[in-house]
Design an enzyme around this catalytic site. Structure first.
Site, PDB file in Angstrom:
ATOM      1  N   LYS A 128      18.192  63.438  70.336  1.00 50.60           N
ATOM      2  CA  LYS A 128      17.243  62.313  70.376  1.00 50.60           C
ATOM      3  C   LYS A 128      17.315  61.605  71.734  1.00 50.60           C
ATOM      4  O   LYS A 128      17.035  62.214  72.734  1.00 50.60           O
ATOM      5  CB  LYS A 128      17.529  61.357  69.219  1.00 50.60           C
ATOM      6  CG  LYS A 128      17.792  62.062  67.886  1.00 50.60           C
ATOM      7  CD  LYS A 128      16.572  62.788  67.389  1.00 50.60           C
ATOM      8  CE  LYS A 128      16.815  63.337  66.004  1.00 50.60           C
ATOM      9  NZ  LYS A 128      16.195  64.592  65.708  1.00 50.60           N
TER      10      LYS A 128
ATOM     11  N   ASP B  41      27.019  56.538  62.801  1.00 47.58           N
ATOM     12  CA  ASP B  41      26.037  57.352  63.512  1.00 47.58           C
ATOM     13  C   ASP B  41      25.186  56.378  64.328  1.00 47.58           C
ATOM     14  O   ASP B  41      24.455  55.561  63.778  1.00 47.58           O
ATOM     15  CB  ASP B  41      25.194  58.121  62.483  1.00 47.58           C
ATOM     16  CG  ASP B  41      24.140  59.020  63.130  1.00 47.58           C
ATOM     17  OD1 ASP B  41      23.702  58.719  64.256  1.00 47.58           O
ATOM     18  OD2 ASP B  41      23.736  60.010  62.477  1.00 47.58           O
TER      19      ASP B  41
ATOM     20  N   ARG C  75      33.838  79.688  73.644  1.00 52.95           N
ATOM     21  CA  ARG C  75      33.813  78.964  72.359  1.00 52.95           C
ATOM     22  C   ARG C  75      34.887  77.871  72.321  1.00 52.95           C
ATOM     23  O   ARG C  75      34.771  76.887  71.602  1.00 52.95           O
ATOM     24  CB  ARG C  75      33.980  79.947  71.183  1.00 52.95           C
ATOM     25  CG  ARG C  75      33.939  79.264  69.819  1.00 52.95           C
ATOM     26  CD  ARG C  75      33.660  80.226  68.677  1.00 52.95           C
ATOM     27  NE  ARG C  75      34.472  81.422  68.722  1.00 52.95           N
ATOM     28  CZ  ARG C  75      35.762  81.481  68.382  1.00 52.95           C
ATOM     29  NH1 ARG C  75      36.385  80.409  67.963  1.00 52.95           N
ATOM     30  NH2 ARG C  75      36.417  82.622  68.458  1.00 52.95           N
TER      31      ARG C  75
ATOM     32  N   TYR D  39      20.461  58.990  57.052  1.00 50.69           N
ATOM     33  CA  TYR D  39      19.608  60.154  57.320  1.00 50.69           C
ATOM     34  C   TYR D  39      19.784  61.140  56.147  1.00 50.69           C
ATOM     35  O   TYR D  39      20.928  61.509  55.795  1.00 50.69           O
ATOM     36  CB  TYR D  39      20.072  60.769  58.646  1.00 50.69           C
ATOM     37  CG  TYR D  39      19.381  62.030  59.051  1.00 50.69           C
ATOM     38  CD1 TYR D  39      18.011  62.066  59.224  1.00 50.69           C
ATOM     39  CD2 TYR D  39      20.098  63.189  59.272  1.00 50.69           C
ATOM     40  CE1 TYR D  39      17.377  63.244  59.607  1.00 50.69           C
ATOM     41  CE2 TYR D  39      19.480  64.362  59.667  1.00 50.69           C
ATOM     42  CZ  TYR D  39      18.110  64.376  59.821  1.00 50.69           C
ATOM     43  OH  TYR D  39      17.481  65.542  60.197  1.00 50.69           O
TER      44      TYR D  39
HETATM   45  C1  PLP Z   1      20.313  59.450  62.538  1.00 54.71           C
HETATM   46  C2  PLP Z   1      20.380  60.947  62.656  1.00 54.71           C
HETATM   47  N1  PLP Z   1      21.581  61.549  62.643  1.00 54.71           N
HETATM   48  C3  PLP Z   1      21.693  62.887  62.741  1.00 54.71           C
HETATM   49  C4  PLP Z   1      20.582  63.695  62.845  1.00 54.71           C
HETATM   50  C5  PLP Z   1      20.737  65.191  62.917  1.00 54.71           C
HETATM   51  O1  PLP Z   1      20.647  65.613  64.241  1.00 54.71           O
HETATM   52  P1  PLP Z   1      20.235  67.094  64.693  1.00 54.71           P
HETATM   53  O2  PLP Z   1      18.808  67.277  64.293  1.00 54.71           O
HETATM   54  O3  PLP Z   1      20.486  67.101  66.158  1.00 54.71           O
HETATM   55  O4  PLP Z   1      21.133  68.037  63.956  1.00 54.71           O
HETATM   56  C6  PLP Z   1      19.311  63.120  62.883  1.00 54.71           C
HETATM   57  C7  PLP Z   1      18.105  63.960  63.014  1.00 54.71           C
HETATM   58  O5  PLP Z   1      16.990  63.493  62.937  1.00 54.71           O
HETATM   59  C8  PLP Z   1      19.204  61.699  62.774  1.00 54.71           C
HETATM   60  O6  PLP Z   1      18.008  61.081  62.778  1.00 54.71           O
END
Ligand code: PLP
Length: 407
Positions: free
Chosen positions: A220, A195, A69, A123
């Site tokens: 992604k 992000d 961890r 998001y």
């Molecule tokens: C721009 C963006 N940030 C963060 C996330 C969250 O990622 P995760 O699904 O790996 O937790 C997503 C998920 O679709 C996303 O599109």
């Protein structure tokens, strides 16, 4: 064996040869791929060495592990690659993009009484997290249209402690002026977070544009194959990286060795995949723009996109990403569902960035918690489809879209 000058390597070379970042010695028998270390616990020769291993470094200067961890060789190998890919001083990997976002917000110093200014079209679950976890402990959350030409005035008026944006908005692929955001954040003393999931270091490295913290949902494009859930935070500052390690350990949000391995493996083809996806996206957006069943296409690579010039200035390699949105002429949920059900190749999947082409209906997925009026305020109509372009032969994708649009 000659020592390698990793810092001079281009991104595609770095990602393919990433194992060399972790094994610079000339020992024979060295594996070309990091073995997966599934052990939860690591033994040391004596108590003195165990004591030293708690610091994370062995007496010889090699990484030392005690308990998974707190860190494991596969996660640490991936962190090294991503820190270098993004020109950060360090990176910490997490069990998901959401865990990465949570840790980044904590490490930004948000505390009772502080204010975060965020883009209004983030998001959805990120806004959900701000409201459910940070507002109740006294953080003020202010959302604004940060693609606005008045963004500098907005930041100066709000005087936030933290700024949070995404490189491209979801689903309309609006471009945010990262240079204006980071310089105004510095001016008002705010920590800047971005992000960069939709863009990846193949087309933008936000730390080079002055950002303090960069986040990815590695689920992604970085992983790219739809088989691993992961997140990463990269920072330009050592103290933030240390805090992130602390949060990963305390919250138990570490990425597992196997998922670390899958993301590391996926990264080897990131540049190739992105190149194909960005190319396909241009061809598809031009095709859709002329299609009689399509009202409008949102893709920053189109000269008609209102922020095409900004995108051309910010994004590298003359690439504009693999994500686009389009609106059907018939702007109804029924027409959108009919189109999705008729697709034979493209997958109706609520994700993006995979090798497969994937469509999603924002009103049902990412933006389902908004009312129709709220969605319309963000420009998301009932005929809006998000399209994550895959690496298939582009003619097969066009054929599938055409038959589904005309059926
Ligand atoms: C721009 C963006 N940030 C963060 C996330 C969250 O990622 P995760 O699904 O790996 O937790 C997503 C998920 O679709 C996303 O599109």
């Amino acid at each position: 064996m000659k020592e390698h000058d990793f810092s001079s390597w281009a991104l595609d070379t770095l990602l393919v040869h990433s194992n060399k970042l972790n094994h610079t010695s000339s020992n024979s028998g060295q594996p070309t791929v990091e073995p997966i270390s599934t052990s939860t616990t690591y033994l040391h020769r004596n108590a003195e060495m165990l004591d030293q291993a708690f610091s994370g470094i062995s007496p010889s200067g090699e990484p030392a592990y005690v308990y998974a961890r707190q860190g494991n060789p596969n996660a640490q190998a991936l962190e090294k690659i991503l820190a270098q890919a993004e020109n950060g001083v360090g990176a910490v990997v997490f069990g998901s993009g959401m865990a990465a976002i949570h840790a980044a917000l904590l490490a930004s110093g948000l505390a009772p009484g502080s204010k975060i200014l965020a883009a209004q079209d983030l998001y959805g679950p990120t806004i959900g997290m701000l409201r459910a976890i940070f507002v109740p402990v006294g953080v003020e959350v202010v959302l604004h249209d940060l693609c606005s030409p008045n963004v500098i005035e907005i930041v100066r008026a709000e005087q936030p402690d933290v700024m949070y944006v995404e490189t491209l908005s979801n689903p309309l692929a609006k471009v945010i002026d990262l240079d204006a955001i980071s310089s105004t954040a510095k001016e008002v003393g705010a920590v800047s977070i971005v992000d960069s999931t939709f863009t990846t270091p193949y087309i933008i490295k936000p730390i080079d544009h002055g950002f303090d913290i960069v986040i990815h949902s590695a689920t992604k494009y970085l992983g790219g194959h739809g088989d691993a859930t992961a997140g990463v935070v990269i920072s330009a500052h050592n103290n933030i990286v240390e805090q992130l390690h602390g949060y990963a350990t305390m919250l138990g949000a570490m990425l597992s060795p196997f998922d670390s391995y899958l993301i590391t493996r996926g990264l080897k083809t990131l540049a190739l995949r992105m190149e194909r996806q960005c190319h396909n996206a241009v061809v598809i957006s031009q095709f859709l723009q002329k299609h009689k069943a399509v009202e409008r296409v949102h893709y920053p690579g189109l000269p008609s996109h209102p922020q095409h010039d900004l995108a051309s200035r910010l994004l590298m390699n003359h690439r504009y990403g693999g994500l686009l949105a389009f609106e059907l002429k018939e702007q109804t949920r029924e027409a959108a569902f009919h189109f999705m059900d008729k697709l034979q190749l493209c997958l109706p999947a609520t994700t993006l960035g995979d090798v497969y082409s994937e469509v999603s209906y924002p009103a049902m997925s990412s933006h389902r918690n908004l009312t129709t009026v709220e969605r319309q305020k963000f420009g998301i109509t009932d005929g809006c489809i998000r399209f994550s372009v895959g690496i298939e032969d582009v003619n097969d994708i066009l054929h599938d879209l055409d038959q589904a649009l005309l059926s």
